[in-house]
Design a protein around this motif. Structure first.
Motif, PDB file in Angstrom:
ATOM      1  N   GLU A 143       0.580  -1.120   0.163  1.00 41.75           N
ATOM      2  CA  GLU A 143       0.007  -0.126   0.108  1.00 41.75           C
ATOM      3  C   GLU A 143       0.855   1.451  -0.042  1.00 41.75           C
ATOM      4  O   GLU A 143       0.555   2.074  -0.737  1.00 41.75           O
ATOM      5  N   ASP A 144       1.946   1.204   0.630  1.00 42.47           N
ATOM      6  CA  ASP A 144       2.777   2.499   0.848  1.00 42.47           C
ATOM      7  C   ASP A 144       4.019   2.343  -0.022  1.00 42.47           C
ATOM      8  O   ASP A 144       5.077   3.261   0.135  1.00 42.47           O
ATOM      9  N   ALA A 145       4.027   1.498  -1.157  1.00 46.40           N
ATOM     10  CA  ALA A 145       5.233   1.467  -1.784  1.00 46.40           C
ATOM     11  C   ALA A 145       5.143   2.713  -2.912  1.00 46.40           C
ATOM     12  O   ALA A 145       3.937   3.335  -3.133  1.00 46.40           O
ATOM     13  N   PRO A 146       6.407   3.425  -3.248  1.00 42.66           N
ATOM     14  CA  PRO A 146       6.241   4.444  -3.967  1.00 42.66           C
ATOM     15  C   PRO A 146       5.750   4.215  -5.189  1.00 42.66           C
ATOM     16  O   PRO A 146       6.008   3.069  -5.890  1.00 42.66           O
ATOM     17  N   ALA A 147       4.991   5.253  -5.904  1.00 39.26           N
ATOM     18  CA  ALA A 147       4.575   5.191  -7.387  1.00 39.26           C
ATOM     19  C   ALA A 147       5.442   5.154  -8.449  1.00 39.26           C
ATOM     20  O   ALA A 147       5.039   4.381  -9.265  1.00 39.26           O
ATOM     21  N   ALA A 148       6.666   5.582  -8.431  1.00 32.98           N
ATOM     22  CA  ALA A 148       7.366   5.503  -9.336  1.00 32.98           C
ATOM     23  C   ALA A 148       8.852   5.653  -8.789  1.00 32.98           C
ATOM     24  O   ALA A 148       9.317   6.406  -8.031  1.00 32.98           O
ATOM     25  N   ASN A 149       9.923   4.927  -9.465  1.00 40.52           N
ATOM     26  CA  ASN A 149      11.251   5.097  -8.933  1.00 40.52           C
ATOM     27  C   ASN A 149      12.039   5.711 -10.156  1.00 40.52           C
ATOM     28  O   ASN A 149      11.559   6.613 -10.813  1.00 40.52           O
ATOM     29  N   SER A 150      13.423   5.155 -10.186  1.00 34.27           N
ATOM     30  CA  SER A 150      14.072   6.053 -11.454  1.00 34.27           C
ATOM     31  C   SER A 150      13.770   5.660 -12.882  1.00 34.27           C
ATOM     32  O   SER A 150      13.840   6.572 -13.602  1.00 34.27           O
ATOM     33  N   ALA A 151      12.933   4.649 -12.918  1.00 33.63           N
ATOM     34  CA  ALA A 151      12.316   4.359 -14.153  1.00 33.63           C
ATOM     35  C   ALA A 151      11.363   3.301 -14.143  1.00 33.63           C
ATOM     36  O   ALA A 151      11.224   2.424 -13.118  1.00 33.63           O
ATOM     37  N   ASP A1078      19.567   8.734   1.412  1.00 36.38           N
ATOM     38  CA  ASP A1078      19.087   8.367   0.260  1.00 36.38           C
ATOM     39  C   ASP A1078      19.691   9.299  -0.826  1.00 36.38           C
ATOM     40  O   ASP A1078      20.107  10.165  -0.658  1.00 36.38           O
ATOM     41  N   VAL A1079      19.776   8.417  -2.240  1.00 35.41           N
ATOM     42  CA  VAL A1079      20.176   8.975  -3.348  1.00 35.41           C
ATOM     43  C   VAL A1079      18.978   8.777  -4.397  1.00 35.41           C
ATOM     44  O   VAL A1079      18.621   7.765  -4.496  1.00 35.41           O
ATOM     45  N   TRP A1080      18.701   9.812  -5.122  1.00 36.04           N
ATOM     46  CA  TRP A1080      17.651   9.800  -6.109  1.00 36.04           C
ATOM     47  C   TRP A1080      17.745  10.700  -7.170  1.00 36.04           C
ATOM     48  O   TRP A1080      17.738  12.088  -6.608  1.00 36.04           O
TER      49      TRP A1080
END
Length: 1276
Positions: A143-151, A1078-1080
């Motif tokens: 439920e709490d996973a991020p919608a989008a990451n680096s790709a 964190d690094v993004w």
């Protein structure tokens, strides 16, 4: 307006704060359908909104991210930002492939590739990254996973997912937390769900909380409770607990129908239970909460998160512009958990603004019109919009100066030549070449750089390339510039002449020689596979002459035996070195020694060779040097020294040279004269006290080698071992004296004599036999009162050998035979006053003496005496008047007057400093007022009055304090300067000079105290006092000088004090640790812990710096930052960074900084931006007083301040009026305005008592809003 560059940000003294999202919408909600009312901007704390130059709050930033569809992407649309300052970084894309030689493999010694080859690989990686498709794994399910990451992953939906977030300044939030809907990082320090799987350090055990509140999730409208428990077994009272939302909102004042706090205590388990109930939860209740427990000097806290599940209806019809506006409604329960709602309570207005595409308007507008358009359409996050607009691909313009630019990269061999060619479109334009940003200028005598012209071509030739030429080059033609990278490749260095084996002996010189193929080449010397140290203190020296390299060992030892090798990039050579010992010769052997106990012991020998170490043995045991034994080796001499010898040092000593089978031996004999150890008795002055009749056995330790002969003596008489009652015994290392039944005659000095071959020792012991004392003599009764008498006596002639510790008193009537004890506690004095006797009845008294042994026999009775009463002392004696030569006194008659009546009063005085009391009246006076005349001016006297009757004089009534024969006395008064009434702050090392004036006559007595203790003058602290002031001077301030200083000024009985607070501050220590959280994308999230030592001053901020691993040059990212976490943005893709943090207080930055242990690598990622649509919003609002003026009392000569608050948009015109007349240019009045708060300060020196003041706000002169108050001026 365009987004400012880093150079522009530093002009204002502070760089732009890194921002972080505060509200994130669900992934499934279309971006165009977000309504204005669904954005919970009320939860944004007002303190976190920075102010613009005009005083209004700055606009929060809107961050818009759009994840691309799953189809492969063949072209990156993100635009690289130009490098700022002098940072070198490769071009973001390479249009042509590089034609370079094959990279050489690492050499045999494992050396790494050269710097030029590494940069060439990075350039190729960046070129391939442009055409790389999305390859990231899909985000974790949940439920709490991020919608989008680096790709995006291939498993995602084909429709793009839009995310909207509101960024607040001075926040730093890692990317995984952007998938959360409760914005736990906006008000607290909660942990995101993605961080739960990461390994974290186990926090220390709680000192108070035994059960902590846990994070939970509740649907909208549901109820939830959080429980915290504290064990009270070791607590004397109930601990204090506070509940917070975020970092600053105290929930104690927010209780109501939606929030309830409860406390219970279990008497059996001794546990306090604290509960927080949230009823009918709303969406804006989500966030981070904190529970703090305090008890005296103990403190404990914990954080927990509350997630609110939204319904499907609340996530529909979201308008993107609603996230850019502040909520204007003050709801019914806005004050419960939403502080910002309390400041906005007005009716909602319908929005009739037509639908307008704001993105199209911004694209077609000039940069200087962006702010005007954003304000017109209600957009508050201008910086976020500018970031998204910068990522829109732009059409590349054809170069007007270059027909053909430089290649992206070039490669050349070391010592070779390279040509850099550029073709100009306009041959007449001026051309300049640069190397690492520095212009290359041709010189007539240098052939390093050659510049050629061939038509429109401009050529720069670099001859004899070296590693210094490995750099970034650029050429500028007018306003245009093109850049390239030059990579210089080193050829391997080969070994021409190998090393030769060496065989020698110790202390000889060894020189290893090797020849390589290149002059000045870098080589590495190894011994047994380990690199040879070549520092300043190393035994090895390395030198080179042309192509030859040498390793020199000046003074060889056996440890130098081994396999030595030399390593070059093109080969390795090794040889064996053998170092043997020289023949051993003994020049001086060890000698047998006899030493007295406690004297120094020295053993030495001389051998050849001199540099051979050895080992010392005693009775076959190895001797190690310590504080007792010192082993010295100087050239050929080996020495063993013992500063103070002991019996354990006796034995056979042997010296064995290291590496040899021969040894040298000698014997050591220790002699010890006899000694008597009286310290073990633990008797003061070697005196033994015993009660008569008891048995005494006195044991004394003795020593001596050989065992001494023991003789006990008392006077001239020798005590034998065969004695009957008194005898002496000796055995082992002890001797004893025994007296079976002690008597008084046994008291005396006893002498102990010890004799042996080494000498003689004597000691003396005193034995004291104690008994009960003798009876005292008959007591005397010198004075008699109404129901008391005064008795004295002499101490007994013999105290029994023990001091008298007190006396018992008994009395009886003369006709009676029954004695009564008057005291149950011993009386130490030889006088006593029996009381409670019957007047007119004869009495007798007697005394008992008491010592530590017991009670003596009673003394003889005293002579019979009869009590007779006198009056009590006069009452209420006061000074009525004082002149230069007289003092007038008044008093009241005694409270008790005996049967003998009252004859009169006697007045006496005594000059201070003397014990002589002088009668002021020669005859008794019956009046209760009397004037003492004939006194000396400026003298001090004590006065007393006695009541006289037939029984005698009563006890005197005395004035407690001396009376100064002087009419005027000025009490002391300290005039503390204004700057010392508040904390006086100085830095460490500065001088502190405080001058405090005071008043008082005669000259006051001045004392200084620090923290209640007197200040002792030292070399650094000095105090000087005069008649009118006191000066305290600290030559060089230290932090220990901080504290509260108390100045006391005293004139006789008058005292005045003043407290001065001094604070000495210093530079703080750096933060304890800095961690890359964190690094993004182009962002890095940093977290650090505050420093242990803040320099005795609060930490005012932090300075964060970054450094590229290529250059390791540090650049400042942000200064004066107040939080302990930050997100560094706009980092260069492909670079690797280190970060460090300085602490800052009022003294400045810390001397050192804490650097991250790990580095952050910025990975390139693709992103596509879609334009949202915005609707217009009218922010105008008529002025309204939220806090009117109030009536104020002021003191004449002091400043008075009037405050009021107004709400209006745009900023209204402010007019202050006094008695209906506008205040314009009066210098006594100052008007201030700060974010809706108005303040006026006036210095009231007028004599009028009442003044009316008014404050008026208006957009126009015909629509004013006015507030008034009255100011009353009082005189003191």
């Amino acid at each position: 307006m365009p987004e400012p560059t880093k150079k522009d940000e530093m002009q204002n003294g502070q760089p732009e704060d890194t921002v972080a999202p505060d509200t994130v919408f669900p992934e499934s909600v279309p971006l165009e359908s977000v309504p204005l009312e669904s954005v919970p901007l009320e939860s944004v704390p007002l303190e976190s909104v920075p102010l613009e130059s005009n005083g209004a709050p700055s606009l929060p930033e809107i961050s818009l991210e759009v994840s691309p569809p799953p189809e492969p992407i063949t072209e990156a649309i993100t635009e690289e930002k130009e490098p700022v300052e002098t940072e070198r970084k490769p071009e973001p894309t390479v249009t042509q492939p590089l034609t370079v030689a094959k990279e050489p493999s690492p050499t045999e010694n494992g050396s790494e590739p050269q710097c030029g080859e590494m940069r060439l690989k990075q350039a190729e990686l960046q070129t391939s990254a442009v055409k790389e498709e999305s390859s990231c794994s899909p985000p974790p399910a949940g439920e709490d996973a991020p919608a989008a990451n680096s790709a995006p992953s291939t498993a995602e939906d084909a429709n793009s997912v839009k995310k909207l977030s509101v960024d607040l300044p001075n926040d730093s939030v890692p990317v995984p937390a952007m998938g959360r809907k409760d914005s736990v990082w906006s008000l607290g320090e909660g942990q995101s769900p993605e961080d739960l799987d990461k390994p974290i350090d186990t926090p220390p055990l709680s000192t108070l909380l035994i059960e902590r509140p846990q994070s939970a999730t509740v649907p909208v409208g549901g109820d939830i409770s959080f429980v915290a428990k504290v064990e009270a077994k070791d607590l004397l009272r109930k601990p204090t607990i506070k509940w917070f939302k975020g970092k600053w909102m105290d929930l104690a004042s927010k209780t109501g129908k939606h929030l309830q706090l409860k406390e219970t205590f279990d008497r059996f388990t001794k546990i306090h239970t604290f509960e927080m109930h949230i009823i009918k939860a709303k969406e804006n209740y989500a966030g981070n909460y904190r529970c703090e427990v305090t008890y005296k000097d103990k403190f404990d806290s914990c954080s927990f998160d509350l997630d609110i599940k939204e319904t499907e209806q609340s996530s529909q019809n979201i308008d993107i512009r609603s996230a850019f506006k502040r909520s204007s409604e003050g709801q019914e329960d806005a004050g419960e958990l939403d502080f910002s709602g309390l400041l906005k309570h007005r009716e909602p207005k319908p929005d009739d603004t037509p639908e307008v595409d704001v993105w199209d308007i911004l694209k077609n507008a000039r940069p200087d019109e962006y702010e005007k358009i954003a304000f017109m359409y209600g957009i508050t996050d201008l910086r976020g919009l500018l970031r998204r607009m910068k990522k829109i691909p732009k059409e590349e313009k054809k170069s007007e100066a270059f027909a053909k630019k430089l290649e992206p990269a070039y490669q050349a061999d070391k010592g070779g030549k390279i040509r850099l060619v550029v073709d100009l479109a306009d041959p007449t334009v001026d051309l300049k070449w640069y190397k690492n940003g520095q212009e290359i200028r041709p010189t007539p005598n240098q052939r390093k750089y050659i510049f050629e012209h061939k038509g429109t071509q401009r050529i720069m030739v670099i001859n004899n390339c070296s590693m210094n030429d490995d750099a970034a080059y650029s050429v500028a033609a007018g306003d245009e510039k093109c850049t390239t990278e030059l990579f210089v490749k080193e050829l391997p260095v080969k070994i021409i002449k190998s090393l030769d084996p060496v065989k020698t002996t110790v202390n000889e010189r060894i020189e290893l020689e090797c020849e390589v193929s290149e002059e000045g080449a870098q080589v590495k010397w190894m011994k047994n596979g380990v690199e040879v140290p070549t520092g300043v203190r190393s035994r090895y020296r390395v030198k080179s002459e042309g192509n030859k390299h040498y390793l020199v060992i000046d003074d060889a030892s056996r440890e130098d035996t081994g396999v030595y090798s030399i390593m070059a990039t093109g080969g390795t050579s090794e040889c064996h070195v053998q170092v043997d010992l020289k023949p051993l010769k003994i020049f001086q052997s060890l000698q047998d020694v006899t030493v007295r106990l406690g004297q120094p012991l020295k053993l030495n020998c001389e051998i050849y060779p001199g540099n051979v170490p050895g080992r010392w043995y005693r009775n076959g045991q190895l001797i190690q040097p310590n504080d007792h034994i010192n082993i010295i080796h100087r050239n050929k001499i080996h020495r063993l020294e013992i500063e103070t010898s002991s019996l354990h040092d006796a034995g056979d000593y042997t010296f064995v040279p290291e590496g040899y089978s021969q040894s040298i031996s000698a014997k050591v004999h220790i002699i010890d004269p006899p000694k008597v150890h009286l310290d073990s008795l633990n008797f003061p002055d070697n005196t033994v006290i015993i009660v008569a009749g008891n048995k005494l056995r006195l044991e004394i330790p003795i020593s001596g080698e050989p065992a001494p002969r023991v003789v006990w003596m008392k006077g001239e008489r020798v005590i034998l071992e065969s004695g009957h009652r008194v005898r002496a015994e000796t055995y082992g290392d002890q001797t004893s004296l025994t007296i079976d039944v002690t008597e008084r005659d046994d008291t005396g000095n006893y002498k102990l004599v010890l004799q042996n071959e080494a000498g003689e020792a004597t000691a003396s012991v005193k034995i004291k036999v104690v008994d009960i004392p003798d009876a005292p003599d008959a007591p005397l009764v010198p004075a008699v009162g109404g129901d008391w008498c005064s008795m004295t006596w002499e101490a007994p002639k013999y105290d029994g050998g023990s001091p008298i510790i007190g006396y018992f008193i008994e009395r009886k009537k003369k006709q009676s035979s029954r004695w009564m004890r008057l005291n149950f506690d011993l009386i130490k004095e030889t006088s006593f006053e029996p009381k409670k006797m019957i007047e007119g009845v004869p009495y007798e008294v007697r005394v008992f003496a008491v010592n530590a042994i017991g009670i003596s026999k009673p003394s003889d009775p005293s002579k019979a005496f009869i009590p007779l009463a006198v009056t009590s002392e006069p009452t209420m004696l006061v000074v009525d008047d004082v002149t230069d030569n007289s003092v007038t006194l008044k008093w009241r008659p005694p409270e008790t007057i005996g049967a003998a009546g009252l004859d009169g009063y006697l007045v006496e005085y005594c000059v201070e400093g003397t014990d002589e009391w002088i009668a002021a009246n020669t005859e008794l006076t019956e009046k209760t007022k009397y004037t003492v005349t004939g006194l000396k001016p400026e003298s001090k006297i004590l006065v007393r009055v006695k009541a006289i009757n037939k029984a005698g004089a009563s006890c005197p009534r005395t004035i407690q304090h001396p009376i100064l024969v002087k009419e005027v006395i000025e009490p002391p008064k300290i005039r503390v300067p204004r700057h010392l009434k508040q904390t006086y702050t100085r830095r460490v090392g500065e001088a502190v000079n405080l001058v405090v004036p005071f008043m008082g006559k005669p000259r006051p007595k001045v004392t200084w105290l620090k923290e209640g203790k007197p200040i002792e003058p030292t070399n650094y602290v000095s105090i000087r006092n005069t008649d009118c002031d006191s000066i305290i001077f600290i030559r060089k301030a230290e932090r220990s000088h901080s504290g509260k200083y108390q100045l006391t000024v005293q004139v006789e009985n008058h005292v005045d004090t003043a407290i001065i607070d001094i604070q000495i501050v210093d530079l703080p220590e750096p933060p304890q640790s800095v961690i890359i959280e964190d690094v993004w994308g182009g962002n890095v999230a940093l977290v650090w812990t505050p420093p242990k030592d803040n320099g005795n001053a609060p930490i005012t901020g932090y300075t964060i710096q970054k450094a590229d691993t290529k250059t390791m040059e540090w650049y400042t990212c942000i200064e004066h930052y107040h939080r302990t976490s930050i997100t560094i943005t706009e980092l260069v893709v492909g670079n690797e960074y280190f970060f460090r943090v300085f602490s800052e207080n009022m003294c400045g930055l810390s001397e050192t900084a804490t650097q991250t242990k790990k580095s952050a690598l910025i990975v390139k990622e693709g992103m596509e931006l879609k334009d949202p649509e915005y609707s217009d919003r009218d922010f105008k609002e008529a002025p309204k007083f939220t806090q009117p003026l109030i009536n104020t009392f002021a003191i004449a000569g002091y400043n008075a301040t009037l405050n009021c608050s107004v709400r209006a948009n745009p900023r209204p015109k402010v007019i202050w009026m006094k008695n209906k007349i506008a205040i314009l240019d009066d210098p006594r009045y100052r008007m201030f305005s700060n974010q809706g708060r108005r303040r006026s300060t006036a210095n009231w020196k007028s004599k009028s008592k009442l003044k009316n003041c008014e404050c008026m706000f208006s957009y126009k002169e015909d629509s004013p809003f006015m507030s008034s108050c009255s100011v009353e001026c009082r005189y003191t």
